[in-house]
Design a protein around this motif. Structure first.
Motif, mmCIF file in Angstrom:
data_model
loop_
_atom_site.group_PDB
_atom_site.id
_atom_site.type_symbol
_atom_site.label_atom_id
_atom_site.label_comp_id
_atom_site.label_asym_id
_atom_site.label_seq_id
_atom_site.Cartn_x
_atom_site.Cartn_y
_atom_site.Cartn_z
ATOM 1 N N PRO A 1 0.848 -1.201 0.000
ATOM 2 C CA PRO A 1 0.000 0.000 0.000
ATOM 3 C C PRO A 1 0.877 1.243 0.000
ATOM 4 C CG PRO A 1 0.121 -0.889 2.208
ATOM 5 C CD PRO A 1 0.884 -1.842 1.327
ATOM 6 N N TYR A 2 0.460 2.277 -0.690
ATOM 7 C CA TYR A 2 1.276 3.473 -0.807
ATOM 8 C C TYR A 2 0.530 4.674 -0.235
ATOM 9 C CZ TYR A 2 -1.771 3.897 -4.892
ATOM 10 O OH TYR A 2 -2.858 3.931 -5.717
ATOM 11 N N ASP A 3 1.288 5.684 0.120
ATOM 12 C CA ASP A 3 0.725 6.939 0.579
ATOM 13 C C ASP A 3 0.406 7.801 -0.641
ATOM 14 O OD1 ASP A 3 0.410 9.047 2.884
ATOM 15 O OD2 ASP A 3 1.643 10.020 1.363
ATOM 16 N N THR A 4 -0.769 8.426 -0.642
ATOM 17 C CA THR A 4 -1.172 9.240 -1.791
ATOM 18 C C THR A 4 -0.183 10.369 -2.049
ATOM 19 O OG1 THR A 4 -3.501 8.768 -1.336
ATOM 20 C CG2 THR A 4 -3.024 10.618 -2.799
ATOM 21 N N GLY A 5 0.337 10.966 -0.972
ATOM 22 C CA GLY A 5 1.318 12.035 -1.136
ATOM 23 C C GLY A 5 2.567 11.546 -1.836
ATOM 24 N N GLU A 6 2.999 10.317 -1.490
ATOM 25 C CA GLU A 6 4.176 9.751 -2.146
ATOM 26 C C GLU A 6 3.898 9.522 -3.628
ATOM 27 O OE1 GLU A 6 6.978 5.727 -2.166
ATOM 28 O OE2 GLU A 6 5.283 5.877 -0.786
ATOM 29 N N LEU A 7 2.712 8.999 -3.934
ATOM 30 C CA LEU A 7 2.361 8.757 -5.328
ATOM 31 C C LEU A 7 2.365 10.054 -6.128
ATOM 32 C CD1 LEU A 7 1.344 6.925 -7.611
ATOM 33 C CD2 LEU A 7 -0.987 7.343 -6.778
ATOM 34 N N LEU A 8 1.763 11.103 -5.586
ATOM 35 C CA LEU A 8 1.730 12.391 -6.278
ATOM 36 C C LEU A 8 3.136 12.934 -6.496
ATOM 37 C CD1 LEU A 8 -1.293 13.997 -4.400
ATOM 38 C CD2 LEU A 8 -1.226 13.396 -6.833
ATOM 39 N N ALA A 9 3.988 12.767 -5.479
ATOM 40 C CA ALA A 9 5.367 13.250 -5.600
ATOM 41 C C ALA A 9 6.113 12.510 -6.696
ATOM 42 C CB ALA A 9 6.096 13.098 -4.267
ATOM 43 N N ARG A 10 5.890 11.206 -6.797
ATOM 44 C CA ARG A 10 6.559 10.417 -7.832
ATOM 45 C C ARG A 10 6.048 10.805 -9.226
ATOM 46 N NH1 ARG A 10 9.701 6.188 -6.115
ATOM 47 N NH2 ARG A 10 9.548 5.647 -3.906
ATOM 48 N N ILE A 11 4.763 11.060 -9.338
ATOM 49 C CA ILE A 11 4.208 11.484 -10.622
ATOM 50 C C ILE A 11 4.844 12.797 -11.062
ATOM 51 C CG2 ILE A 11 2.127 12.332 -11.774
ATOM 52 C CD1 ILE A 11 0.521 10.339 -10.052
ATOM 53 N N HIS A 12 4.914 13.761 -10.143
ATOM 54 C CA HIS A 12 5.508 15.053 -10.489
ATOM 55 C C HIS A 12 7.001 14.900 -10.804
ATOM 56 C CE1 HIS A 12 2.019 17.512 -9.901
ATOM 57 N NE2 HIS A 12 1.833 17.076 -8.676
ATOM 58 N N ALA A 13 7.682 13.993 -10.079
ATOM 59 C CA ALA A 13 9.118 13.812 -10.293
ATOM 60 C C ALA A 13 9.409 13.277 -11.690
ATOM 61 C CB ALA A 13 9.697 12.870 -9.239
ATOM 62 N N VAL A 14 8.675 12.233 -12.124
ATOM 63 C CA VAL A 14 8.950 11.671 -13.449
ATOM 64 C C VAL A 14 8.526 12.633 -14.554
ATOM 65 C CG1 VAL A 14 8.810 9.269 -12.676
ATOM 66 C CG2 VAL A 14 6.763 10.391 -13.579
ATOM 67 N N SER A 15 7.484 13.424 -14.312
ATOM 68 C CA SER A 15 7.066 14.386 -15.336
ATOM 69 C C SER A 15 8.085 15.509 -15.472
ATOM 70 C CB SER A 15 5.682 14.957 -15.013
ATOM 71 O OG SER A 15 5.693 15.697 -13.812
ATOM 72 N N ARG A 16 8.737 15.888 -14.364
ATOM 73 C CA ARG A 16 9.796 16.905 -14.435
ATOM 74 C C ARG A 16 10.982 16.380 -15.225
ATOM 75 N NH1 ARG A 16 8.667 17.891 -8.937
ATOM 76 N NH2 ARG A 16 10.486 16.666 -8.317
ATOM 77 N N ARG A 17 11.322 15.119 -15.019
ATOM 78 C CA ARG A 17 12.443 14.543 -15.758
ATOM 79 C C ARG A 17 12.150 14.532 -17.249
ATOM 80 N NH1 ARG A 17 12.318 9.171 -12.166
ATOM 81 N NH2 ARG A 17 12.294 10.197 -10.145
ATOM 82 N N LYS A 18 10.908 14.190 -17.600
ATOM 83 C CA LYS A 18 10.532 14.144 -19.011
ATOM 84 C C LYS A 18 10.529 15.541 -19.611
ATOM 85 C CE LYS A 18 9.027 12.567 -22.890
ATOM 86 N NZ LYS A 18 9.935 11.806 -23.774
ATOM 87 N N SER A 19 10.019 16.516 -18.862
ATOM 88 C CA SER A 19 9.953 17.878 -19.393
ATOM 89 C C SER A 19 11.330 18.481 -19.587
ATOM 90 C CB SER A 19 9.131 18.777 -18.459
ATOM 91 O OG SER A 19 9.757 18.907 -17.196
#
Length: 234
Positions: free
Chosen positions: A107-125
């Protein structure tokens, strides 16, 4: 940002979609691998911008999530975050080798999931250019040859297939053999982020490099500090 959520459980998908929508995401839900692969094709929604991230659950009814990840990577460069209950390092390495950009263990924390989403999108951008600047020559460390201009690696002349981040990590350590790189420094230079959660991804990439190169002692863990590359004896 448009986000593709690949999840076969409608209740889980509905709850997660609601959370993501509150944080500004335009969520498209795919219930299986086939729907996910169809959704990422540009012709499916020609009037819509491409997806910024794919959130991929591994437990799908029609095909294994690992298979879906491999197929996605052949048709799109969109960052993929795997969602899995498989917490062992081998499973994570397998996912990264197939092209996943990150993973979240249930199970994951929603805050962690959101942070990971933003992190990978920053790398792509940040574009597709390598995060680590390389020179115009090859680095030779015993049996290992790292061709910086072409981003190729070989061991005893046999090519070794590395992901982009694996190469960036190896090139960074190899340019200063014996020097200890702090974890924070590696994450900053290779992943272009200071988010602490990336440390787990770093550990998996190190383990993957040791496995692919078949030289576990090449990258040494300096407990509490970081990693260094140990040049093999001539």
């Amino acid at each position: 940002m448009r986000l593709l959520l690949v999840e076969d459980d409608d209740h889980v998908a509905a709850a997660l979609s609601a959370v993501l929508a509150r944080h500004g995401f335009d969520v498209v839900h795919a219930r299986n691998g086939e729907e996910a692969l169809h959704a990422v094709l540009p012709a499916t929604h020609p009037d819509k911008p491409p997806f910024g991230v794919v959130l991929l659950d591994l437990g799908l009814p029609d095909q294994d999530g690992y298979q879906v990840c491999g197929k996605l990577r052949k048709i799109t460069s969109t960052p993929v975050i795997m969602v899995t209950a498989r917490a062992d390092v081998r499973s994570r390495i397998h996912g990264l080798n197939l092209g996943a950009d990150d993973y979240v263990v249930k199970p994951y924390d929603t805050g962690e999931l959101l942070a990971r989403i933003h992190a990978v999108s920053r790398r792509k951008s940040g574009g597709d250019e390598p995060a680590v600047a390389v020179g115009d020559e090859a680095l030779r460390l015993g049996a290992v040859t790292i061709e910086l201009p072409t981003r190729r690696v070989s061991v005893d002349g046999a090519p070794v297939q590395l992901t982009r981040k694996e190469f960036d990590l190896l090139a960074l350590l190899a340019q200063r053999p014996g020097v200890v790189f702090r974890r924070e420094q590696i994450i900053s230079e290779v992943w272009r982020t200071s988010w602490e959660g990336t440390g787990r991804t770093l550990e998996v990439h190190v383990a993957s490099l040791r496995s692919k190169l078949r030289m576990p002692a090449l990258i040494e863990t300096v407990r509490g500090v970081g990693y260094r590359l140990v040049a093999p004896a001539a």
